[in-house]
Scaffold this motif. Structure first.
Motif, short mmCIF file in Angstrom:
data_model
loop_
_atom_site.label_atom_id
_atom_site.label_comp_id
_atom_site.label_asym_id
_atom_site.label_seq_id
_atom_site.Cartn_x
_atom_site.Cartn_y
_atom_site.Cartn_z
N HIS A 168 56.48 36.25 32.23
CA HIS A 168 57.49 35.24 31.92
C HIS A 168 57.91 34.43 33.14
CE1 HIS A 168 58.91 36.51 27.69
NE2 HIS A 168 57.70 37.00 27.92
N GLY A 169 57.09 34.46 34.19
CA GLY A 169 57.34 33.62 35.35
C GLY A 169 56.87 32.20 35.10
N GLU A 170 56.92 31.36 36.10
CA GLU A 170 56.52 29.97 35.94
C GLU A 170 55.03 29.82 35.70
OE1 GLU A 170 57.88 27.33 38.94
OE2 GLU A 170 59.96 27.97 38.82
N ALA A 171 54.24 30.69 36.34
CA ALA A 171 52.79 30.56 36.22
C ALA A 171 52.12 31.87 36.58
CB ALA A 171 52.29 29.44 37.12
N ILE A 172 50.85 31.97 36.18
CA ILE A 172 49.99 33.06 36.58
C ILE A 172 48.72 32.43 37.15
CG2 ILE A 172 50.87 34.74 34.94
CD1 ILE A 172 48.56 34.03 33.08
N GLY A 173 47.93 33.20 37.86
CA GLY A 173 46.70 32.61 38.41
C GLY A 173 45.92 33.59 39.25
N CYS A 174 44.93 33.07 39.95
CA CYS A 174 44.09 33.91 40.79
C CYS A 174 43.48 33.10 41.93
CB CYS A 174 42.98 34.58 39.99
SG CYS A 174 41.74 33.42 39.32
N VAL A 175 43.03 33.83 42.94
CA VAL A 175 42.26 33.25 44.04
C VAL A 175 40.97 34.07 44.16
CG1 VAL A 175 42.16 32.72 46.49
CG2 VAL A 175 44.34 32.49 45.27
N ILE A 176 39.83 33.39 44.14
CA ILE A 176 38.53 34.06 44.27
C ILE A 176 37.94 33.66 45.60
CG2 ILE A 176 36.35 34.56 43.14
CD1 ILE A 176 37.45 33.12 40.65
N ASP A 177 37.71 34.63 46.46
CA ASP A 177 37.17 34.38 47.80
C ASP A 177 35.77 34.97 47.90
OD1 ASP A 177 37.00 33.59 50.40
OD2 ASP A 177 38.35 35.10 51.21
N GLY A 178 34.84 34.22 48.46
CA GLY A 178 33.48 34.72 48.65
C GLY A 178 32.47 34.13 47.70
N ARG A 214 39.08 32.65 23.69
CA ARG A 214 38.86 33.92 23.00
C ARG A 214 39.95 34.92 23.33
NH1 ARG A 214 33.62 35.97 25.21
NH2 ARG A 214 33.71 37.58 23.59
N ARG A 215 40.47 34.87 24.54
CA ARG A 215 41.52 35.80 24.96
C ARG A 215 42.93 35.30 24.64
NH1 ARG A 215 45.71 37.39 27.79
NH2 ARG A 215 46.18 35.18 27.61
N ALA A 216 43.11 33.99 24.55
CA ALA A 216 44.45 33.39 24.46
C ALA A 216 45.22 33.87 23.23
CB ALA A 216 44.34 31.87 24.44
N GLY A 273 56.17 41.79 32.96
CA GLY A 273 56.05 41.27 34.32
C GLY A 273 54.62 41.23 34.81
N HIS A 274 54.39 41.83 35.98
CA HIS A 274 53.04 41.83 36.57
C HIS A 274 52.17 42.92 35.96
CE1 HIS A 274 50.22 40.43 39.57
NE2 HIS A 274 49.99 41.67 39.97
N PHE A 275 52.75 43.75 35.09
CA PHE A 275 51.99 44.79 34.40
C PHE A 275 51.49 44.29 33.04
CE2 PHE A 275 54.66 47.03 37.36
CZ PHE A 275 53.88 48.08 37.82
N SER A 276 51.83 43.08 32.68
CA SER A 276 51.54 42.55 31.36
C SER A 276 50.07 42.24 31.14
CB SER A 276 52.36 41.26 31.14
OG SER A 276 51.96 40.60 29.96
N GLY A 277 49.65 42.35 29.87
CA GLY A 277 48.31 41.91 29.49
C GLY A 277 48.11 40.43 29.70
N ARG A 278 49.19 39.68 29.87
CA ARG A 278 49.10 38.25 30.16
C ARG A 278 48.31 38.00 31.45
NH1 ARG A 278 48.83 33.65 28.92
NH2 ARG A 278 49.91 31.87 29.79
N LEU A 279 48.36 38.96 32.37
CA LEU A 279 47.65 38.82 33.64
C LEU A 279 46.13 38.95 33.48
CD1 LEU A 279 49.10 38.27 36.39
CD2 LEU A 279 50.59 39.15 34.62
N THR A 280 45.68 39.27 32.27
CA THR A 280 44.23 39.30 32.05
C THR A 280 43.65 37.89 31.88
OG1 THR A 280 44.48 39.59 29.64
CG2 THR A 280 44.31 41.59 31.00
N ALA A 281 44.52 36.88 31.70
CA ALA A 281 44.01 35.50 31.60
C ALA A 281 43.31 35.07 32.89
CB ALA A 281 45.14 34.54 31.23
N PRO A 282 43.92 35.27 34.07
CA PRO A 282 43.19 34.95 35.30
C PRO A 282 41.93 35.80 35.48
CG PRO A 282 45.54 35.22 35.74
CD PRO A 282 45.31 35.66 34.34
N LEU A 283 41.98 37.04 34.99
CA LEU A 283 40.81 37.91 35.08
C LEU A 283 39.66 37.32 34.27
CD1 LEU A 283 40.00 40.70 36.29
CD2 LEU A 283 40.59 41.69 34.07
N VAL A 284 39.97 36.80 33.07
CA VAL A 284 38.94 36.18 32.23
C VAL A 284 38.38 34.93 32.89
CG1 VAL A 284 38.54 34.96 30.05
CG2 VAL A 284 39.75 37.14 30.06
#
Length: 357
Positions: free
Chosen positions: A18-28, A46-48, A124-135
């Motif tokens: 429920h924060g402003e945004a989620i995301g990821c950084v991919i290095d390499g 498919r995940r949304a 929070g950061h334990f949410s399944g919502r965080l799987t969106a950046p993973l996808v």
């Protein structure tokens, strides 16, 4: 609270449900990879949430905004940073649970570890919502794997008492995997979908939830990849698969089925086929001694029922330190399994790419 994984490919996930945004950084990531945005958007869709009757009605578009590492659709070699704005939050639904623990959620364990300062809204950061950046990261990884001749996919093996047909461990068709990765309700036997939907609807009507099993497969990986003991392919894949919040079990090939078998039944014999060493069976799921055997990698994960259910549950109030009945409000999946299929694919793709590089 570290959310960074990988050796050659480093993935960092950030944000709260429920924060402003989620995301990821991919290095390499290698430079020069032309991204197929249609494939990325397909996996994200498919995940949304909010797109199917079996899922939470929380509607999020989950449009990934790439803010670095890509120029004119091609990777530059710099860290790829991606952001998804949270657009449909109802944090008021979570005011009461800041004091009353939700059964089978991370609430109590996180409260003890972080002294109550963690964000409980939507997990929070334990949410399944965080799987969106993973996808998102997995969709990128799958494109690199495809260039190496590697294809992966997954399907809903089981929801409650309803089962789909499983993979033929030793003969998996590339076209089948591509079909599975293009659908929103991925099953091998398409007639199983209606029964699975009915199973989910039954539990939803009761104010309850139901779990299931997802089976994945990877083809095109040569023999000899990985290592023994502390560097096994099973270990690397399992580490990422267990990062998916609802996953409580992982097995490869027959997995726990070996416990009720004997060697003569399940040992994978060899034969010369087309001038090459080939496995007659693949009960070990394409991995022997922690190293790939050249046969398809086959694995499955157990997904627990969504803990947030409408039915009243026993809990405690941390403020009053008294027993209390909890009735959870809000928007929740009666079954997370259909939406978790692309997440399982993503986790496997990220782990495999890191091993191969």
């Amino acid at each position: 609270m570290s959310s960074v994984t990988g050796d050659k490919i480093k993935l960092a996930v950030f944000g709260e449900s429920h924060g402003e945004a989620i995301g990821c950084v991919i290095d390499g990531l290698p430079a020069g990879l032309k991204l197929d945005y249609d494939r990325i958007y397909c996996d994200m869709a498919r995940r949304a949430p909010g797109r199917d009757s079996t899922a939470t009605p929380r509607l999020e578009r989950d449009i990934p905004h790439i803010i670095s590492g890509v120029l004119d659709g091609v990777t530059t070699g710099a860290p790829l940073a991606m952001l998804i704005e949270n657009e449909n939050t109802k944090s008021g639904d979570y005011e009461r649970i800041s004091d009353v623990l939700r059964p089978s959620h991370s609430d109590y364990a996180a409260y003890m570890k972080y002294g109550g300062f963690n964000d409980v809204r939507g997990g929070g950061h334990f949410s399944g919502r965080l799987t969106a950046p993973l996808v998102f990261a997995g969709a990128v990884a799958k494109q690199i794997l495809k260039e190496k001749g590697i294809t992966l996919g997954a399907h809903i093996k089981r929801i409650g008492e309803v089962e789909d047909r499983g993979f033929d461990y030793n003969s998996i068709d590339r076209a089948l995997l591509e079909r599975l990765t293009s659908g929103s309700f991925s099953v091998i036997d398409e007639s199983a979908e209606s029964e699975m939907r009915a199973e989910i609807a039954r539990y939803k009507a009761e104010g309850n939830s139901v779990g299931g099993e997802i089976e994945g497969a990877i083809i095109g990986v040569p023999a000899g990849v990985g290592g023994n003991m502390f560097d096994t392919v099973e270990g690397k894949l399992s580490s990422l698969l267990f990062s998916i919040p609802a996953v409580k079990g992982v097995q490869f090939g027959l997995g726990f089925g070996f416990a009720e078998s004997n060697g003569a039944e399940v040992n994978d014999g060899y034969e010369i086929k087309d001038g090459r060493v080939s496995l007659i069976t693949n009960n070990n799921g394409g991995i022997l001694g922690g190293i790939t055997s050249g046969a398809p990698i086959v694995f499955s994960v157990a997904v627990k029922p969504t803990p947030s259910i409408a039915a009243k549950q026993r809990s405690v109030n941390l403020k009053t330190m008294e027993n209390e009945m909890l009735e959870i409000k809000g928007r929740h999946d009666p079954c997370i399994v259909p939406r978790a299929v692309p997440v399982v694919e993503a986790a496997a793709a990220i782990a495999l790419l890191d091993i191969l590089l």
